[in-house]
Design a protein around this motif. Structure first.
Motif, mmCIF file in Angstrom:
data_model
loop_
_atom_site.group_PDB
_atom_site.id
_atom_site.type_symbol
_atom_site.label_atom_id
_atom_site.label_comp_id
_atom_site.label_asym_id
_atom_site.label_seq_id
_atom_site.Cartn_x
_atom_site.Cartn_y
_atom_site.Cartn_z
ATOM 1 N N GLU A 90 0.819 -1.200 0.075
ATOM 2 C CA GLU A 90 0.132 0.103 -0.003
ATOM 3 C C GLU A 90 0.785 1.167 -0.112
ATOM 4 O O GLU A 90 0.614 2.270 -0.700
ATOM 5 N N LYS A 91 1.818 1.221 0.701
ATOM 6 C CA LYS A 91 2.786 2.195 0.782
ATOM 7 C C LYS A 91 3.547 2.620 -0.393
ATOM 8 O O LYS A 91 3.698 3.573 -0.853
ATOM 9 N N ILE A 92 4.131 1.440 -0.937
ATOM 10 C CA ILE A 92 4.823 1.580 -2.228
ATOM 11 C C ILE A 92 4.119 2.128 -3.572
ATOM 12 O O ILE A 92 4.418 3.026 -3.922
ATOM 13 N N SER A 93 2.812 1.906 -3.309
ATOM 14 C CA SER A 93 1.925 2.262 -4.516
ATOM 15 C C SER A 93 1.136 3.443 -3.960
ATOM 16 O O SER A 93 0.008 3.954 -4.819
ATOM 17 N N VAL B 226 -2.748 0.579 -4.365
ATOM 18 C CA VAL B 226 -3.062 -1.041 -4.144
ATOM 19 C C VAL B 226 -3.280 -1.277 -2.694
ATOM 20 O O VAL B 226 -2.308 -1.152 -2.043
ATOM 21 N N ARG B 227 -4.449 -1.874 -2.413
ATOM 22 C CA ARG B 227 -4.540 -2.567 -1.140
ATOM 23 C C ARG B 227 -4.736 -3.916 -1.482
ATOM 24 O O ARG B 227 -5.862 -4.297 -1.762
ATOM 25 N N LEU B 228 -4.001 -4.874 -1.069
ATOM 26 C CA LEU B 228 -3.891 -6.127 -1.019
ATOM 27 C C LEU B 228 -4.834 -6.743 -0.222
ATOM 28 O O LEU B 228 -4.808 -6.432 0.842
ATOM 29 N N ARG B 229 -5.908 -7.806 -0.557
ATOM 30 C CA ARG B 229 -6.658 -8.283 0.304
ATOM 31 C C ARG B 229 -6.033 -9.918 0.694
ATOM 32 O O ARG B 229 -5.228 -10.298 0.017
ATOM 33 N N PRO B 230 -6.532 -10.118 1.919
ATOM 34 C CA PRO B 230 -5.707 -11.273 2.262
ATOM 35 C C PRO B 230 -5.749 -12.580 1.519
ATOM 36 O O PRO B 230 -4.693 -13.514 1.222
ATOM 37 N N GLY B 231 -6.980 -12.878 0.881
ATOM 38 C CA GLY B 231 -7.234 -13.910 0.247
ATOM 39 C C GLY B 231 -6.351 -14.040 -1.006
ATOM 40 O O GLY B 231 -5.721 -14.854 -1.565
ATOM 41 N N THR B 232 -6.323 -12.603 -1.693
ATOM 42 C CA THR B 232 -5.586 -12.484 -2.912
ATOM 43 C C THR B 232 -4.001 -12.591 -2.631
ATOM 44 O O THR B 232 -3.206 -13.224 -3.355
ATOM 45 N N LEU B 233 -3.646 -11.900 -1.616
ATOM 46 C CA LEU B 233 -2.089 -12.137 -1.191
ATOM 47 C C LEU B 233 -1.783 -13.569 -0.785
ATOM 48 O O LEU B 233 -0.724 -13.952 -1.488
ATOM 49 N N TYR B 234 -2.576 -14.236 -0.249
ATOM 50 C CA TYR B 234 -2.060 -15.726 0.062
ATOM 51 C C TYR B 234 -2.134 -16.537 -1.120
ATOM 52 O O TYR B 234 -1.406 -17.416 -1.393
ATOM 53 N N THR B 235 -2.897 -16.296 -2.180
ATOM 54 C CA THR B 235 -3.098 -17.077 -3.602
ATOM 55 C C THR B 235 -1.786 -16.679 -4.304
ATOM 56 O O THR B 235 -1.031 -17.415 -4.854
#
Lengths: 211, 100
Positions: free
Chosen positions: B21-24, B28-37
């Motif tokens: 989120e900081k870099i972008s 971009v705020r990744l959701r946990p489900g998306t992150l772990y995929t």
């Protein structure tokens, strides 16, 4: 029960969408992240978070677990998913086409013909769903390195070749040719020399959790 | 972006989300489900690996790190993007100094 406990319980219920092996390894870790991302006083997961967990979990169940190094098998599995998508599209078009014809028949008060069209729609839908299931099943099992699935896929493409000659309408022929070509390409990739090692029996478990 | 987040050192799941989120710049705020995929796929491709685990306040934290293959991939991708950006800026300058 506290808000936190309620929320955690709801998240655990959603995590059931993930494969069991994945949950055994990662459930506590994902829960840590989910709880860290939650808002103060939040009692249940947001709709967006729920959808994210459901779709990610289901995707993890069906995604091809083929290592990047076996590019031909990865491509074959992807082609099979494309085959499933094309079949779905052709099924939808066929349903609309039959329904339109059925409505025309009803307008003409051809009760008998309308009845037979209803049967045709039912048979078409069931048949289409079976074919879509076969695409998905073959993609999944070939992705797991099952040699019987490679053989069965080849047999199914052979049967599809026979089916090619049974189509009448132009749209039917186009879709049949397209899905047949997709199947043929997938089978060709599955039998590439580079793919064969992936299908040899071995004790090491593949990457991924849907096995 | 996950690889970029891990380039500064091993990080846990929530740390990756906040760093991305900081870099972008918050785009971009990744959701946990998306992150772990994504983490699962990156682990399978051996671009990242598990560094260590910790229990903090009774909760499990697993730290991920870049593997040498992951660092190489990130470096290649960054060089490609840099070359693209340089070309774009050069052409804009030539076209009339839009970029300053």
């Amino acid at each position: 029960m506290t808000d936190q406990a309620n929320l955690e319980r709801a998240y655990r219920r959603l995590l059931v969408c993930y494969p069991r092996a994945f949950r055994q390894e990662k459930e506590e870790e994902i829960l840590t992240v989910l709880m860290a991302c939650s808002l103060e006083g939040q009692r249940r997961p947001s709709l967006a978070a729920s959808m994210d967990l459901i779709t990610s979990g289901l995707w993890m169940r069906v995604q091809p677990c083929v290592p990047r190094s076996v590019g031909a098998v990865r491509a074959a599995v992807r082609l099979m998913y494309v085959g499933a998508a094309v079949t779905t599209l052709s099924l939808i078009l066929a349903i609309f086409s039959l329904a339109y014809r059925g409505r025309s028949a009803a307008t003409l008060r051809l009760a008998g013909r309308s009845q037979s069209l209803l049967v045709a729609i039912t048979v078409g839908v069931v048949g289409g769903l079976v074919v879509i299931s076969l695409w998905l099943w073959m993609a999944r099992e070939n992705g797991r390195g099952r040699n019987w699935a490679r053989i069965l896929s080849t047999v199914l493409v052979g049967l599809a070749t026979l089916h090619l000659f049974g189509n009448k309408g132009l749209v039917e022929v186009v879709f049949a040719m397209l899905t047949w070509l997709i199947g043929l390409a997938a089978v060709w990739l599955l039998w590439r020399p580079t793919s064969s090692a992936f299908f040899k029996p071995r004790s090491v478990t593949h990457v991924g959790y849907n096995a | 972006m996950i690889l970029t987040a891990l380039a500064k050192g091993s990080t846990h799941g929530y740390g990756i989300i906040t760093d991305v989120e900081k870099i972008s710049d918050g785009r971009v705020r990744l959701r946990p489900g998306t992150l772990y995929t994504a983490l699962d796929r990156l682990c399978a491709d051996e671009l990242i690996g598990v560094d260590r685990e910790e229990i903090v306040d009774g909760r499990l934290r697993r730290y991920y790190r870049l593997t040498p293959a992951g660092a190489k991939r990130l470096s290649t991708e960054a060089a490609r993007l840099q070359a693209h950006a340089t070309t774009a800026l050069t052409r804009l300058n030539l076209a009339g100094g839009i970029a300053t």
